[in-house]
Design an enzyme around this catalytic site. Structure first.
Site, PDB file in Angstrom:
ATOM      1  N   ASP A 197     -48.091-102.222  34.953  1.00 22.89           N
ATOM      2  CA  ASP A 197     -48.096-103.653  35.286  1.00 22.89           C
ATOM      3  C   ASP A 197     -49.063-103.953  36.433  1.00 22.89           C
ATOM      4  O   ASP A 197     -49.311-103.103  37.285  1.00 22.89           O
ATOM      5  CB  ASP A 197     -46.664-104.085  35.657  1.00 22.89           C
ATOM      6  N   GLY A 198     -49.573-105.183  36.445  1.00 21.84           N
ATOM      7  CA  GLY A 198     -50.398-105.642  37.568  1.00 21.84           C
ATOM      8  C   GLY A 198     -51.881-105.774  37.269  1.00 21.84           C
ATOM      9  O   GLY A 198     -52.670-106.024  38.189  1.00 21.84           O
ATOM     10  N   GLY A 242     -53.462-108.170  35.692  1.00 29.39           N
ATOM     11  CA  GLY A 242     -53.917-109.539  35.927  1.00 29.39           C
ATOM     12  C   GLY A 242     -54.100-109.807  37.413  1.00 29.39           C
ATOM     13  O   GLY A 242     -55.109-110.388  37.839  1.00 29.39           O
ATOM     14  N   ARG A 248     -58.948-111.904  33.791  1.00 31.83           N
ATOM     15  CA  ARG A 248     -57.827-110.977  33.615  1.00 31.83           C
ATOM     16  C   ARG A 248     -58.183-109.765  32.761  1.00 31.83           C
ATOM     17  O   ARG A 248     -57.728-108.656  33.012  1.00 31.83           O
ATOM     18  CB  ARG A 248     -56.627-111.709  32.990  1.00 31.83           C
ATOM     19  N   HIS A 266     -57.418-105.487  32.613  1.00 34.01           N
ATOM     20  CA  HIS A 266     -56.926-104.657  31.508  1.00 34.01           C
ATOM     21  C   HIS A 266     -57.893-103.504  31.234  1.00 34.01           C
ATOM     22  O   HIS A 266     -57.478-102.386  30.957  1.00 34.01           O
ATOM     23  CB  HIS A 266     -56.731-105.507  30.244  1.00 34.01           C
ATOM     24  N   GLU A 271     -42.699-109.826  24.013  1.00 35.93           N
ATOM     25  CA  GLU A 271     -42.806-111.055  24.809  1.00 35.93           C
ATOM     26  C   GLU A 271     -44.260-111.372  25.157  1.00 35.93           C
ATOM     27  O   GLU A 271     -44.606-112.533  25.374  1.00 35.93           O
ATOM     28  CB  GLU A 271     -41.981-110.936  26.094  1.00 35.93           C
ATOM     29  N   ASN A 272     -45.099-110.364  25.205  1.00 38.85           N
ATOM     30  CA  ASN A 272     -46.506-110.597  25.552  1.00 38.85           C
ATOM     31  C   ASN A 272     -47.252-111.425  24.494  1.00 38.85           C
ATOM     32  O   ASN A 272     -48.311-111.990  24.786  1.00 38.85           O
ATOM     33  CB  ASN A 272     -47.255-109.270  25.789  1.00 38.85           C
ATOM     34  N   ARG A 297     -37.908-104.466  37.777  1.00 33.66           N
ATOM     35  CA  ARG A 297     -37.162-104.772  36.551  1.00 33.66           C
ATOM     36  C   ARG A 297     -37.659-103.916  35.392  1.00 33.66           C
ATOM     37  O   ARG A 297     -38.736-103.316  35.457  1.00 33.66           O
ATOM     38  CB  ARG A 297     -37.239-106.266  36.213  1.00 33.66           C
ATOM     39  N   SER A 350     -37.890-105.145  32.111  1.00 30.28           N
ATOM     40  CA  SER A 350     -38.682-105.953  31.171  1.00 30.28           C
ATOM     41  C   SER A 350     -38.567-105.477  29.708  1.00 30.28           C
ATOM     42  O   SER A 350     -39.572-105.393  29.002  1.00 30.28           O
ATOM     43  CB  SER A 350     -40.157-105.995  31.607  1.00 30.28           C
TER      44      SER A 350
HETATM   45  C1  IPE Z   1     -44.213-105.521  31.039  1.00 36.39           C
HETATM   46  O1  IPE Z   1     -45.036-106.268  31.867  1.00 36.39           O
HETATM   47  C2  IPE Z   1     -44.919-105.239  29.740  1.00 36.39           C
HETATM   48  C3  IPE Z   1     -46.057-104.339  29.833  1.00 36.39           C
HETATM   49  C4  IPE Z   1     -46.459-103.706  30.889  1.00 36.39           C
HETATM   50  C5  IPE Z   1     -46.784-104.162  28.595  1.00 36.39           C
HETATM   51  P1  IPE Z   1     -44.955-107.855  31.916  1.00 36.39           P
HETATM   52  O2  IPE Z   1     -45.931-108.295  32.926  1.00 36.39           O
HETATM   53  O3  IPE Z   1     -45.096-108.399  30.546  1.00 36.39           O
HETATM   54  O4  IPE Z   1     -43.444-108.087  32.389  1.00 36.39           O
HETATM   55  P2  IPE Z   1     -42.804-109.208  33.304  1.00 36.39           P
HETATM   56  O5  IPE Z   1     -43.210-110.529  32.712  1.00 36.39           O
HETATM   57  O6  IPE Z   1     -43.325-109.016  34.671  1.00 36.39           O
HETATM   58  O7  IPE Z   1     -41.335-108.945  33.229  1.00 36.39           O
HETATM   59  C1  IPE Z   2     -49.852-105.427  32.446  1.00 34.99           C
HETATM   60  O1  IPE Z   2     -50.542-106.269  33.312  1.00 34.99           O
HETATM   61  C2  IPE Z   2     -50.508-105.341  31.091  1.00 34.99           C
HETATM   62  C3  IPE Z   2     -49.819-106.096  30.031  1.00 34.99           C
HETATM   63  C4  IPE Z   2     -48.665-106.682  30.154  1.00 34.99           C
HETATM   64  C5  IPE Z   2     -50.493-106.151  28.745  1.00 34.99           C
HETATM   65  P1  IPE Z   2     -50.267-107.825  33.369  1.00 34.99           P
HETATM   66  O2  IPE Z   2     -51.187-108.499  32.425  1.00 34.99           O
HETATM   67  O3  IPE Z   2     -48.817-108.108  33.152  1.00 34.99           O
HETATM   68  O4  IPE Z   2     -50.690-108.145  34.862  1.00 34.99           O
HETATM   69  P2  IPE Z   2     -49.951-109.104  35.891  1.00 34.99           P
HETATM   70  O5  IPE Z   2     -48.508-108.704  35.917  1.00 34.99           O
HETATM   71  O6  IPE Z   2     -50.143-110.496  35.377  1.00 34.99           O
HETATM   72  O7  IPE Z   2     -50.635-108.867  37.181  1.00 34.99           O
HETATM   73 MG    MG Z   3     -47.212-108.291  34.398  1.00 36.50          MG
END
Ligand code: IPE
Ligand code: IPE
Ligand code: MG
Length: 232
Positions: A12-13, A15, A25, A29, A59-60, A186, A188
């Site tokens: 995560d993170g 973005g 963003r 990735h 959910e993505n 969490r 998720s």
């Molecule tokens: C969890 O991250 C899913 C992945 C890393 C693929 P999210 O960014 O989607 O989760 P939330 O929204 O913070 O719970």
């Molecule tokens: C995790 O990074 C990758 C995916 C969920 C695909 P995010 O895209 O959730 O990055 P943040 O949480 O917005 O920083």
């Molecule tokens: Mg995220």
């Protein structure tokens, strides 16, 4: 040092990493894909047997169309480009989730990568794609019900072990260590059943910044834990 047999990661993170730098963003990735490559190599060196990574949740799909499309393109590109490297590292690639949700061009590359690497004997890299822990449990129940209807199993015989054999993860042991980057505390909807006694490690590092030394830190931290499984 005890090496966890199975490590699961909520990557995560991406973005936030990009935003901090004023970048789109998708650049986050892309850099995240580099982290996966580095962590996979380190897992091989350390003797980790299974690495399961949360790459895309059900959910993505709710994200803006442009981001979803960019992620699918990146995944497809990664699968195509990484095959020689996966072969060189002896990595066996697998995937869990509702894979039929993925666009055809992506599914084709995924199946190709899975087939090409099927005989490899090093790390098993499991990509969670269009994955939802609740959906996995529901799918497992449906699969059990079918078996009962066919008379293959007796409902009275269902226990945790039998049920585990109806999950996407039936071929893998439960994770020993769960890592989540970017400080979010969490789950998720990741591996809800399988994480029951997994040790958790949360770091504030964003996934694109998480590399080999960070993985080694997590493994060292894991070594300080006392796993009691409810006993003494
Ligand atoms: C969890 O991250 C899913 C992945 C890393 C693929 P999210 O960014 O989607 O989760 P939330 O929204 O913070 O719970
Ligand atoms: C995790 O990074 C990758 C995916 C969920 C695909 P995010 O895209 O959730 O990055 P943040 O949480 O917005 O920083
Ligand atoms: Mg995220």
């Amino acid at each position: 040092m005890t090496i966890p047999r199975h490590i699961a990661i909520i990557m995560d993170g991406n973005g936030r990493w990009a935003k901090q730098r004023g970048l789109p963003r998708i650049r986050g990735h892309e850099e995240g894909a580099e982290s996966l490559r580095a962590v996979l190599t380190a897992c091989g060196e350390q003797g980790v047997e299974f690495l399961t990574v949360y790459a895309f949740s059900t959910e993505n799909w709710k994200r803006p169309k442009t981001e979803v499309a960019a992620l699918m393109r990146l995944l497809t590109h990664f699968l195509k480009k990484e095959i020689p490297d996966l072969m060189a590292k002896n990595v066996r690639l697998q995937a869990i989730g509702r894979l039929t949700d993925l666009p055809d061009f992506c599914r084709r590359e995924l199946h190709n990568a899975i087939e090409t690497t099927a005989q490899n004997t090093g790390v098993t890299l499991v990509l969670a794609l269009s994955y939802s822990g609740r959906m996995e449990i529901i799918d497992g129940i449906q699969s059990l019900l079918r078996e009962i209807k066919l008379g293959h199993i007796d409902a009275a015989m269902i226990d945790a072990e039998v049920f585990s054999k109806h999950l996407y993860t039936r071929y893998y042991p439960d994770p020993d260590l769960l890592i989540r980057t970017s400080g979010e505390m969490r789950i998720s909807n990741f591996l809800l059943w399988q994480l029951s006694y997994t040790e958790m490690y949360v770091t504030t590092k964003l996934w694109p910044d998480f590399r080999k030394p960070d993985l080694l830190d997590a493994i060292r931290d894991y070594n300080q834990r006392q796993r009691r499984y409810g006993g003494l």
